[in-house]
Write an enzyme that holds these catalytic residues in place. Structure first.
Site, PDB file in Angstrom:
ATOM      1  N   HIS A   1     -31.884 -13.359  50.596  1.00 34.92           N
ATOM      2  CA  HIS A   1     -31.695 -15.318  50.849  1.00 34.92           C
ATOM      3  C   HIS A   1     -29.937 -15.166  51.386  1.00 34.92           C
ATOM      4  O   HIS A   1     -29.949 -15.834  52.367  1.00 34.92           O
ATOM      5  CB  HIS A   1     -31.275 -16.248  49.942  1.00 34.92           C
ATOM      6  CG  HIS A   1     -31.097 -17.821  50.301  1.00 34.92           C
ATOM      7  ND1 HIS A   1     -31.597 -18.075  51.290  1.00 34.92           N
ATOM      8  CD2 HIS A   1     -29.598 -18.536  49.452  1.00 34.92           C
ATOM      9  CE1 HIS A   1     -31.342 -19.195  51.311  1.00 34.92           C
ATOM     10  NE2 HIS A   1     -30.056 -19.530  50.043  1.00 34.92           N
TER      11      HIS A   1
ATOM     12  N   ARG B   1     -27.904 -18.294  40.224  1.00 38.88           N
ATOM     13  CA  ARG B   1     -29.034 -18.267  40.898  1.00 38.88           C
ATOM     14  C   ARG B   1     -29.853 -16.488  40.307  1.00 38.88           C
ATOM     15  O   ARG B   1     -30.542 -16.394  40.514  1.00 38.88           O
ATOM     16  CB  ARG B   1     -28.295 -17.961  41.784  1.00 38.88           C
ATOM     17  CG  ARG B   1     -29.035 -19.404  43.235  1.00 38.88           C
ATOM     18  CD  ARG B   1     -28.392 -18.846  44.190  1.00 38.88           C
ATOM     19  NE  ARG B   1     -28.886 -20.350  45.090  1.00 38.88           N
ATOM     20  CZ  ARG B   1     -28.319 -20.590  46.263  1.00 38.88           C
ATOM     21  NH1 ARG B   1     -27.803 -19.790  46.768  1.00 38.88           N
ATOM     22  NH2 ARG B   1     -28.556 -21.403  46.373  1.00 38.88           N
TER      23      ARG B   1
ATOM     24  N   GLU C   1     -26.255 -29.197  42.324  1.00 33.69           N
ATOM     25  CA  GLU C   1     -26.874 -27.713  42.550  1.00 33.69           C
ATOM     26  C   GLU C   1     -25.662 -27.249  41.271  1.00 33.69           C
ATOM     27  O   GLU C   1     -25.332 -27.029  40.687  1.00 33.69           O
ATOM     28  CB  GLU C   1     -26.798 -27.308  44.163  1.00 33.69           C
ATOM     29  CG  GLU C   1     -27.543 -28.163  44.607  1.00 33.69           C
ATOM     30  CD  GLU C   1     -27.718 -27.436  45.959  1.00 33.69           C
ATOM     31  OE1 GLU C   1     -27.045 -26.196  46.481  1.00 33.69           O
ATOM     32  OE2 GLU C   1     -28.127 -27.992  47.511  1.00 33.69           O
TER      33      GLU C   1
ATOM     34  N   HIS D   1     -32.857 -15.833  46.610  1.00 31.78           N
ATOM     35  CA  HIS D   1     -33.216 -17.144  46.151  1.00 31.78           C
ATOM     36  C   HIS D   1     -34.279 -16.913  45.310  1.00 31.78           C
ATOM     37  O   HIS D   1     -35.343 -16.475  45.256  1.00 31.78           O
ATOM     38  CB  HIS D   1     -33.652 -18.226  46.670  1.00 31.78           C
ATOM     39  CG  HIS D   1     -33.147 -19.633  47.034  1.00 31.78           C
ATOM     40  ND1 HIS D   1     -34.063 -20.323  46.373  1.00 31.78           N
ATOM     41  CD2 HIS D   1     -32.352 -20.151  47.654  1.00 31.78           C
ATOM     42  CE1 HIS D   1     -33.797 -21.289  46.361  1.00 31.78           C
ATOM     43  NE2 HIS D   1     -31.802 -21.428  46.821  1.00 31.78           N
TER      44      HIS D   1
ATOM     45  N   ARG E   1     -22.939 -15.715  45.040  1.00 33.57           N
ATOM     46  CA  ARG E   1     -22.387 -16.790  45.810  1.00 33.57           C
ATOM     47  C   ARG E   1     -23.347 -18.577  45.023  1.00 33.57           C
ATOM     48  O   ARG E   1     -23.987 -18.948  44.819  1.00 33.57           O
ATOM     49  CB  ARG E   1     -23.012 -17.303  47.430  1.00 33.57           C
ATOM     50  CG  ARG E   1     -22.323 -18.274  48.026  1.00 33.57           C
ATOM     51  CD  ARG E   1     -23.214 -18.280  49.648  1.00 33.57           C
ATOM     52  NE  ARG E   1     -24.349 -18.621  49.180  1.00 33.57           N
ATOM     53  CZ  ARG E   1     -25.503 -19.524  49.496  1.00 33.57           C
ATOM     54  NH1 ARG E   1     -24.503 -20.819  48.960  1.00 33.57           N
ATOM     55  NH2 ARG E   1     -26.561 -19.111  49.201  1.00 33.57           N
TER      56      ARG E   1
HETATM   57  C1  SIN Z   1     -30.791 -24.233  48.514  1.00 37.52           C
HETATM   58  O1  SIN Z   1     -31.077 -24.899  49.501  1.00 37.52           O
HETATM   59  O2  SIN Z   1     -30.916 -23.951  47.560  1.00 37.52           O
HETATM   60  C2  SIN Z   1     -29.972 -23.299  49.680  1.00 37.52           C
HETATM   61  C3  SIN Z   1     -28.640 -24.036  49.033  1.00 37.52           C
HETATM   62  C4  SIN Z   1     -28.003 -21.927  49.536  1.00 37.52           C
HETATM   63  O3  SIN Z   1     -27.990 -21.590  49.215  1.00 37.52           O
HETATM   64  O4  SIN Z   1     -26.330 -23.081  49.521  1.00 37.52           O
END
Ligand code: SIN
Length: 548
Positions: free
Chosen positions: A352, A293, A124, A242, A387
């Site tokens: 988020h 993010r 990610e 998010h 985060r």
């Molecule tokens: C996501 O699945 O994009 C969210 C994961 C997260 O916020 O840690």
């Protein structure tokens, strides 16, 4: 609320060693670690339901691959935290993470595995290695909660109270001695739960914003209660947006959250495009769609402000595998008439996660004796100003357990101060959500989205403080979700006003750059009756306890 008032308010008094408020991953883990002490778990919904944990799609990060290490994971976490991360707690998180996950697997949690049986590890944004475990494709939180709930329900020492609203901490001097909770909904009975320790694990505050990926239950109750009780709070301006919630086109201030379109899709190579087909992130960040993010979310917002619509295109990266690989997002897309195998998914940023929280040390202790906090309601210093994706479930797991370990070694439970030896009268009370409260809530959520969202500036922040100061004071006098949102709108906007720079998730258009002299966390206590409702309570250099 002090103990005397609590006894006046309450219909009943109940006692236990420890009270855990909330039943997401942090609360359930703490409760499990605390047994065989008598633990009372108080939760707003059915156990585990309605928590952000339950909804978490993207997984849980842990250094479990051969080419990875807790050190590398810590470095990525620190980098994302944009100068406010606390290395010692971060290293505790990344070092203990793999072991905590193994324990959860022993409890029965089923993470996704490859055909040879090895755990599958995804990637990610801003992670330098593949280290994200998933369950059920994109239903990771639900699986972790399922395993924990099953175990908690097996433990006789855990006294469960579901569907009860905890609305105030009860204090005696500077010590928290219990909570006041409404059982049975509006018109139900108020109970003063006494204990020598209270653990807040109430989750986040997404409902403070008109657009959020959080469940409606995310009303920031724990943070608001702790603020009112005088606990030290920190990083209040740091709210993460998010980049990719599903753009459903519904009314902006609807109570319905926007479905999340997990970042794991970008981890697998899906790209962001606008309605002309331009892939815009490549020109904005070297990691393009996998940049931090806040950078990706703002880039999307700027496109939207320029009149463009933004889409996540998973056709090449995921294609026909979509329904199997991302069943939760698939269901949401289908419910909105979108086939992500053939069409780009319309997306928009949404509130988020709160890095903001109750200031706690490396064992979850707050500044108030008798009060611990873990999970999203707390602020350990791990996430700093931003985060790293998939670190929150890990933090909930590790710090839920740390709180339990700390309580096991804490001073032996003393009986909480006894209620006066007179009959406590029954009192019917109810945090009724009347029209006025709903209107006020709508106003607050819209103001927060407009002025305390992805971009902030002095005038907008002052407007929020001014408008919320004028919202009917009667809202502040009775327990309700709106009361908590009012408290939080004021403290978050005030902290955002105070930080005259841009850092991580906090972006001030009037101070667009980071300022080196502000590279520290800001600690506060709440001043309910002041136009500027915060009093400075130090930086981490002076606060001491926040760094392990
Ligand atoms: C996501 O699945 O994009 C969210 C994961 C997260 O916020 O840690």
């Amino acid at each position: 609320m002090n103990a005397l008032d609590a006894r006046r308010e309450a219909a009943e008094v109940a006692s236990s060693d420890v009270i855990v408020v909330g039943s997401g991953i942090a609360g359930l883990t703490a409760a499990l670690g605390l047994a065989p002490r008598t633990v009372t778990v108080l939760t707003k919904t059915a156990l585990g339901a309605g928590s952000s944990s339950q909804w978490a799609q993207g997984g849980v990060a842990a250094a479990m691959a051969a080419d990875d290490s807790p050190r590398l994971h810590a470095d990525d976490t620190l980098e994302a935290a944009a100068g406010l991360g606390q290395r010692a707690v971060i290293e505790a998180l990344t070092a203990e993470g793999p072991e905590r996950i193994c324990r959860l697997i022993e409890l029965g949690a089923r993470f996704d595995r490859g055909s040879g049986g090895a755990l599958l590890l995804g990637r990610e944004g801003a992670h330098s290695r593949r280290r994200i475990l998933h369950a059920g494709g994109d239903a990771t939180g639900a699986e972790m909660v399922r395993a924990l709930v099953a175990e908690v329900r097996r433990r006789a020492a855990v006294d469960l109270h579901e569907r009860c609203d905890v609305h105030d901490l009860v204090t005696a001097g500077d010590r928290v001695v219990g909570v006041l909770a409404l059982h049975g909904g509006p018109g139900g009975r108020t109970v003063f739960h006494r204990a020598s320790a209270v653990v807040l694990a109430t989750g986040g505050l997404g409902r403070l914003y008109a657009r959020t990926t959080n469940p409606v239950e995310a009303t920031g109750d724990g943070l608001a209660m702790a603020a009112r009780a005088g606990a030290r709070l920190v990083d209040l301006e740091m709210i993460q947006f998010h980049p990719t919630a599903l753009e459903t086109g519904r009314e902006t201030v609807s109570l319905e959250p926007l479905p999340l379109v997990t970042e794991a899709l970008r981890g697998e190579g899906s790209i962001l495009i606008d309605d002309r087909g331009d892939r815009f992130m490549t020109g904005i960040h070297p990691r393009a769609e996998l940049g931090p993010r806040d950078v990706v979310a703002r880039a999307i917002r700027w496109r939207q402000q320029a009149g463009r619509r933004v889409f996540l295109d998973a056709r090449d990266a995921v294609g026909e595998a979509f329904p199997n690989r991302f069943p939760t997002v698939w269901d949401h897309c289908r419910a909105h008439g979108i086939d992500p195998r053939r069409q780009p998914i319309p997306v928009t940023p949404a509130a988020h996660y709160a890095m903001a929280g109750i200031a706690v040390d490396a064992n979850g202790r707050s500044s108030l004796r008798g009060l611990w906090a873990c999970g999203e309601v707390s602020s350990t210093g791990i996430h700093g100003a931003n985060r790293l994706a998939s670190n929150s479930l890990l933090e909930a797991l590790v710090f839920g357990a740390r709180v339990a370990d700390d309580l096991a070694g804490a001073e032996p439970p003393r009986p909480a101060p006894r209620a006066a030896q007179r009959e406590v009268v029954w009192r019917e009370t109810g945090p009724a959500e009347g029209d006025d409260k709903l209107d006020a809530e709508k106003t607050i959520r819209q103001l927060m989205w407009e002025h305390v969202g992805l971009e902030r500036e002095r005038h907008g922040l002052e407007t929020v403080l001014d408008r919320t100061d004028r919202i009917d004071r009667s809202l502040a006098s009775r327990p309700s979700a709106a009361r908590n949102l009012l408290t939080l709108s004021r403290v978050v906007s005030a902290a955002a006003l105070a930080r005259e720079e841009s850092r991580g998730a906090h972006f001030r258009t009037d101070f667009p750059d980071p300022v080196e002299s502000l590279r520290h966390r800001l600690f506060w206590t709440y001043r309910p009756d002041e136009a500027f409702p915060l009093e400075a309570a130090g930086t981490e250099r002076r606060a001491g306890r926040e760094i392990a």
